[in-house]
Design an enzyme around this catalytic site. Structure first.
Site, PDB file in Angstrom:
ATOM      1  N   ASP A  48      14.043 -16.196  -6.488  1.00 55.78           N
ATOM      2  CA  ASP A  48      14.555 -17.247  -7.382  1.00 55.78           C
ATOM      3  C   ASP A  48      15.191 -16.610  -8.621  1.00 55.78           C
ATOM      4  O   ASP A  48      16.288 -16.987  -9.047  1.00 55.78           O
ATOM      5  CB  ASP A  48      13.420 -18.183  -7.847  1.00 55.78           C
ATOM      6  N   GLU A  71      17.408 -23.929 -12.948  1.00 55.45           N
ATOM      7  CA  GLU A  71      15.980 -24.258 -12.897  1.00 55.45           C
ATOM      8  C   GLU A  71      15.086 -23.253 -13.637  1.00 55.45           C
ATOM      9  O   GLU A  71      14.151 -23.653 -14.326  1.00 55.45           O
ATOM     10  CB  GLU A  71      15.500 -24.349 -11.440  1.00 55.45           C
ATOM     11  N   ASP A 125      20.398 -24.495  -8.732  1.00 58.85           N
ATOM     12  CA  ASP A 125      19.047 -24.284  -8.211  1.00 58.85           C
ATOM     13  C   ASP A 125      19.113 -22.962  -7.450  1.00 58.85           C
ATOM     14  O   ASP A 125      19.708 -22.880  -6.362  1.00 58.85           O
ATOM     15  CB  ASP A 125      18.635 -25.434  -7.283  1.00 58.85           C
ATOM     16  N   ILE A 127      16.935 -21.079  -5.908  1.00 55.24           N
ATOM     17  CA  ILE A 127      16.383 -21.320  -4.564  1.00 55.24           C
ATOM     18  C   ILE A 127      15.841 -22.732  -4.589  1.00 55.24           C
ATOM     19  O   ILE A 127      14.879 -23.028  -5.316  1.00 55.24           O
ATOM     20  CB  ILE A 127      15.248 -20.356  -4.182  1.00 55.24           C
ATOM     21  N   ASP A 128      16.479 -23.610  -3.862  1.00 56.43           N
ATOM     22  CA  ASP A 128      15.934 -24.952  -3.701  1.00 56.43           C
ATOM     23  C   ASP A 128      15.086 -24.907  -2.432  1.00 56.43           C
ATOM     24  O   ASP A 128      15.541 -24.405  -1.402  1.00 56.43           O
ATOM     25  CB  ASP A 128      17.078 -25.962  -3.574  1.00 56.43           C
ATOM     26  N   THR A 130      11.693 -23.608  -2.620  1.00 58.89           N
ATOM     27  CA  THR A 130      10.953 -22.340  -2.697  1.00 58.89           C
ATOM     28  C   THR A 130       9.791 -22.328  -1.698  1.00 58.89           C
ATOM     29  O   THR A 130       9.482 -21.296  -1.106  1.00 58.89           O
ATOM     30  CB  THR A 130      10.453 -22.093  -4.142  1.00 58.89           C
ATOM     31  N   ASP A 270      18.492 -30.345  -8.094  1.00 61.71           N
ATOM     32  CA  ASP A 270      17.994 -30.644  -6.745  1.00 61.71           C
ATOM     33  C   ASP A 270      18.950 -31.546  -5.963  1.00 61.71           C
ATOM     34  O   ASP A 270      18.714 -31.785  -4.772  1.00 61.71           O
ATOM     35  CB  ASP A 270      16.623 -31.328  -6.817  1.00 61.71           C
TER      36      ASP A 270
HETATM   37  N1  LIG Z   1       6.513 -34.689  -7.129  1.00 58.82           N
HETATM   38  C1  LIG Z   1       7.747 -34.358  -6.733  1.00 58.82           C
HETATM   39  N2  LIG Z   1       8.593 -35.308  -6.256  1.00 58.82           N
HETATM   40  C2  LIG Z   1       9.837 -34.976  -5.847  1.00 58.82           C
HETATM   41  N3  LIG Z   1      10.340 -33.722  -5.894  1.00 58.82           N
HETATM   42  C3  LIG Z   1       9.549 -32.747  -6.361  1.00 58.82           C
HETATM   43  C4  LIG Z   1       8.230 -32.996  -6.805  1.00 58.82           C
HETATM   44  N4  LIG Z   1       7.693 -31.833  -7.216  1.00 58.82           N
HETATM   45  C5  LIG Z   1       8.651 -30.882  -7.045  1.00 58.82           C
HETATM   46  N5  LIG Z   1       9.770 -31.423  -6.539  1.00 58.82           N
HETATM   47  C6  LIG Z   1      11.053 -30.805  -6.240  1.00 58.82           C
HETATM   48  O1  LIG Z   1      11.191 -30.719  -4.834  1.00 58.82           O
HETATM   49  C7  LIG Z   1      12.091 -29.648  -4.597  1.00 58.82           C
HETATM   50  C8  LIG Z   1      12.068 -29.244  -3.150  1.00 58.82           C
HETATM   51  O2  LIG Z   1      12.492 -30.333  -2.391  1.00 58.82           O
HETATM   52  P1  LIG Z   1      12.238 -30.457  -0.838  1.00 58.82           P
HETATM   53  O3  LIG Z   1      10.857 -30.983  -0.663  1.00 58.82           O
HETATM   54  O4  LIG Z   1      13.293 -31.437  -0.448  1.00 58.82           O
HETATM   55  O5  LIG Z   1      12.410 -29.098  -0.279  1.00 58.82           O
HETATM   56  C9  LIG Z   1      11.623 -28.590  -5.541  1.00 58.82           C
HETATM   57  O6  LIG Z   1      12.691 -27.741  -5.775  1.00 58.82           O
HETATM   58  P2  LIG Z   1      12.409 -26.142  -5.866  1.00 58.82           P
HETATM   59  O7  LIG Z   1      11.901 -25.692  -4.558  1.00 58.82           O
HETATM   60  O8  LIG Z   1      13.766 -25.658  -6.212  1.00 58.82           O
HETATM   61  O9  LIG Z   1      11.426 -25.979  -6.986  1.00 58.82           O
HETATM   62  C10 LIG Z   1      11.205 -29.408  -6.787  1.00 58.82           C
HETATM   63  O10 LIG Z   1      12.193 -29.459  -7.783  1.00 58.82           O
HETATM   64 MG   LIG Z   2      14.928 -27.458  -6.164  1.00 61.43          MG
HETATM   65 MG   LIG Z   3      14.394 -23.951  -7.118  1.00 67.95          MG
HETATM   66 MG   LIG Z   4      10.958 -24.746  -8.294  1.00 67.04          MG
END
Ligand SMILES: Nc1ncnc2c1ncn2[C@@H]1O[C@H](COP(=O)(O)O)[C@@H](OP(=O)(O)O)[C@H]1O
Ligand SMILES: [Mg+2]
Ligand SMILES: [Mg+2]
Ligand SMILES: [Mg+2]
Length: 329
Positions: A48, A71, A125, A127-128, A130, A270
């Site tokens: 990240d 992020e 982002d 790494i979206d 993670t 996101d």
């Molecule tokens: N309670 C929540 N509700 C919705 N999204 C959330 C969450 N907690 C974290 N996230 C977000 O969900 C993203 C991942 O989405 P997905 O589930 O679609 O893979 C995370 O991005 P990061 O991985 O960049 O931190 C984070 O920003």
């Molecule tokens: Mg993300």
């Molecule tokens: Mg991320």
């Molecule tokens: Mg994150």
């Protein structure tokens, strides 16, 4: 590539996310992610930080006036007990930016700490997904340019995304508003093919995707909605904005992101890149109330709750179904 108002922005964005993908792939192949836990207990890895450093560097060099809302920040890496993680980030960044120093890397990461709305701003982002990255499943590097609160340019790299037809893995999705959405192999970004959403108009045949993580999107609510739409097949669960990509290229009709707890506010990084890719492929993106996403508020989608993304023709039916299930539940 057509010479549009934003063609330079797209060129720089593509090069940046392709370089970031190389770093992420290499780190994933080493199986040593040097995972840290953030204040909200969410994970962050060397990848990240490395990804954010190279993308912020590239954008700042090409567009020094533009703020970046990304992020991550460097605070954790500056702690004395994290020196080994910082050294690893510098080493990984050094593979695409030879001779990068510690101070440079920390400074590039912190180019992404802007949070205020600005007439022209980038959002990243690094790494979206993670958690998907840690599981060696789906993740994305998502970069977008916002102008006057509207997403204008998107570059979305999905290094682990494959196709049904071939063994190829790693795709790049790009869009400029008004000019369509495209996919290329990550290995050859110039080899672009235009993509469009599925033209299906029958909700019962719809394929829908959602988060792997039940903490990010409510799985029992989504299965209620699917049932009310007459959908019998199971949802496809995948991490990251790869979900937007899958709907954009017509492999699913619906992406639902349903709030799991009151008060969670979605972050622009996101959704910015993924939402433009879907819209330019012919789809529609709103929140769970059917309201358009408001990217003009800074880092947060503070006026929105959850996400409904569809191929377009099914959007109204899905929004209505979500509202009904909400009232009943
Ligand atoms: N309670 C929540 N509700 C919705 N999204 C959330 C969450 N907690 C974290 N996230 C977000 O969900 C993203 C991942 O989405 P997905 O589930 O679609 O893979 C995370 O991005 P990061 O991985 O960049 O931190 C984070 O920003
Ligand atoms: Mg993300
Ligand atoms: Mg991320
Ligand atoms: Mg994150």
């Amino acid at each position: 590539m057509a010479d549009s108002q934003y063609s330079q922005e797209l060129r720089v964005a593509i090069q940046a996310v392709v370089e970031a993908s190389k770093i992420c792939r290499h780190i994933q192949s080493t199986e040593d992610f040097a995972e840290l836990s953030k204040n909200d207990r969410s994970p962050v890895t060397v990848a990240d930080f490395g990804s954010q450093a190279v993308v912020c560097k590239a954008i700042h060099e090409a567009f020094p006036e533009d703020p970046m809302i990304a992020e991550e920040d460097s605070a954790a890496l500056r702690l004395p007990d994290q020196i080994s993680v910082l050294n690893r980030v510098v080493k990984e960044v050094g593979k695409v930016v030879p001779d990068a120093t510690q101070e440079q890397v920390l400074g590039w990461i912190d180019q992404g700490i802007s949070r205020d709305p600005a007439p022209r701003t980038w959002t990243l982002d690094p790494i979206d997904g993670t958690k998907g990255f840690l599981r060696k499943e789906q993740y994305a590097i998502a970069l977008a340019l916002l102008v006057d609160g509207q997403v204008k340019v998107a570059a979305l790299a999905c290094p682990n995304l494959g196709t049904i037809e071939s063994d190829e893995v790693g795709f790049l999705f790009t869009a400029i508003r008004g000019e369509g959405a495209y996919v290329s192999p990550l290995s050859d970004p110039n080899d672009r093919t235009r993509i469009s959403t599925s033209s299906s108009i029958f909700t019962r045949d719809a394929r829908f995707c959602e988060s792997v993580e039940s903490g990010h999107s409510d799985h029992s609510w989504s299965s209620e909605i699917a049932h009310s739409l007459g959908i019998t097949r199971d949802s496809v669960r995948l991490d990251s904005q790869a979900k937007y990509a899958v709907v954009a290229r017509g492999e699913a009709e619906i992406y639902l992101r349903l709030p799991t707890k009151p008060g969670y506010v979605e972050k622009i990084w996101d959704h910015a890149a993924g939402s433009l890719v879907i819209e330019e492929a012919g789809g529609t993106v709103t929140d769970v109330h059917g309201h358009p996403l408001d990217f003009s508020r800074g880092a947060l989608l503070s006026e929105n709750q959850g996400i409904i993304a569809t191929n377009g023709p099914l959007h109204e039916a899905v929004v209505t179904a979500v509202k009904k299930c909400n009232e009943n539940g």
